[in-house]
Design a protein around this motif. Structure first.
Motif, PDB file in Angstrom:
ATOM      1  N   ILE A  24      33.820  24.747 -10.440  1.00  9.86           N
ATOM      2  CA  ILE A  24      34.735  23.515 -10.727  1.00  9.86           C
ATOM      3  C   ILE A  24      33.717  22.387 -11.841  1.00  9.86           C
ATOM      4  N   PRO A  25      34.341  21.669 -12.791  1.00  8.27           N
ATOM      5  CA  PRO A  25      33.736  21.273 -13.567  1.00  8.27           C
ATOM      6  C   PRO A  25      32.942  19.798 -13.170  1.00  8.27           C
ATOM      7  N   GLY A  26      31.894  19.536 -13.836  1.00  5.20           N
ATOM      8  CA  GLY A  26      31.009  18.422 -13.394  1.00  5.20           C
ATOM      9  C   GLY A  26      30.191  18.523 -12.490  1.00  5.20           C
ATOM     10  N   ILE A  27      29.356  17.298 -12.101  1.00  6.88           N
ATOM     11  CA  ILE A  27      28.317  17.671 -10.991  1.00  6.88           C
ATOM     12  C   ILE A  27      28.668  17.043  -9.904  1.00  6.88           C
ATOM     13  N   ASP A  28      29.537  15.889  -9.690  1.00 10.69           N
ATOM     14  CA  ASP A  28      30.133  15.444  -8.511  1.00 10.69           C
ATOM     15  C   ASP A  28      31.644  15.639  -8.502  1.00 10.69           C
ATOM     16  N   PRO A  29      32.434  15.635  -7.363  1.00 15.43           N
ATOM     17  CA  PRO A  29      33.880  16.042  -7.475  1.00 15.43           C
ATOM     18  C   PRO A  29      34.684  14.841  -7.419  1.00 15.43           C
ATOM     19  N   GLY A  30      34.153  13.479  -7.384  1.00 16.66           N
ATOM     20  CA  GLY A  30      34.921  12.363  -7.246  1.00 16.66           C
ATOM     21  C   GLY A  30      36.225  12.188  -8.183  1.00 16.66           C
ATOM     22  N   HIS A  31      36.023  12.723  -9.370  1.00 17.00           N
ATOM     23  CA  HIS A  31      37.460  12.682 -10.387  1.00 17.00           C
ATOM     24  C   HIS A  31      38.351  13.691  -9.973  1.00 17.00           C
ATOM     25  N   LEU A  32      37.906  14.719  -8.982  1.00 18.11           N
ATOM     26  CA  LEU A  32      38.813  15.886  -8.811  1.00 18.11           C
ATOM     27  C   LEU A  32      39.729  15.268  -7.582  1.00 18.11           C
TER      28      LEU A  32
END
Length: 220
Positions: free
Chosen positions: A121-129
């Motif tokens: 999944i994109p990014g470093i941390d999943p907060g936006h997901l």
């Protein structure tokens, strides 16, 4: 050792750089995976210092689902800053298809990127997901699964991942908690009465170990 974010080989500190680094991702805590798995190896990972917290969680399904075994362990960090993420793999029968299945459980501090790497999944941390999951236009937002971790019921959100796996994200003990399953149908384990135990609080002597998980050892 590899980059927790992309899997590439990392360079050790030298006269010009005080941190481990990836040519593409920059400074990162190196990710290492034990070649074999046993109680002694699990204990060695649990002994890694974690200066910013009392200890890094190492999550394991307990009791293990029928036919499942612990098949790998790894951690991201170095001698200077200690562990910043842990990963534990389990393998067993797919609860829906009956074929082989693997689940990797990852606990990490913000900014590591190990969970998003394995989840694809994109990014470093999943907060936006997670935020996207909560923005249900019909007003029915809610977790896709609830399991017990460390004695507390926690929500899990299913986030978009490649078709060959399913990825769930939560938070426990102030850190991100990921559950990534291959094939995607193996994520159904989270819909069952799965309970996670933090091995840093005690390792059950009855843990069963199996052959190394291919996903923890480079296939993911």
């Amino acid at each position: 050792m590899s980059c927790p974010r992309c899997g590439a080989q990392v360079r050790p500190p030298d006269l010009m750089h005080s941190e481990w680094r990836c040519d593409d991702c920059g400074d990162v805590p190196p990710f290492r995976v034990a070649q074999h798995i046993s109680l002694e190896i699990v204990d060695s990972v649990l002994r890694q210092p974690a200066p910013t917290v009392d200890h890094m969680p190492l999550w394991c399904p307990w009791p293990l689902p029928p036919g499942w075994m612990v098949t790998g362990v790894g951690w991201a960090g170095d001698d200077r800053f200690g562990a910043r993420a842990t990963a534990l793999a389990c393998s067993g029968p797919d609860p829906l298809g009956g074929g082989p299945a693997d689940v990797v459980l990852i606990a990490e501090q913000p900014g590591v990127g190990l969970g998003t790497r394995f989840g694809g999944i994109p990014g470093i941390d999943p907060g936006h997901l997670v935020a996207e999951c909560l923005e249900d236009p019909n007003g029915h937002a809610g977790p896709h699964a609830k399991i017990k971790a460390g004695g507390h019921r926690i929500p899990f959100w299913s986030v978009k991942s490649p078709a060959d796996r399913s990825a769930y994200v939560s938070e426990a003990k102030g850190m991100w908690l990921y559950a990534v399953a291959w094939p995607a149908s193996a994520g159904y384990l989270l819909a069952e009465q799965l309970e996670l135990h933090d091995l840093s609080e005690g390792v059950p002597p009855e843990l069963v170990f199996g052959a190394p998980s291919p996903y923890l050892h480079g296939r993911a």
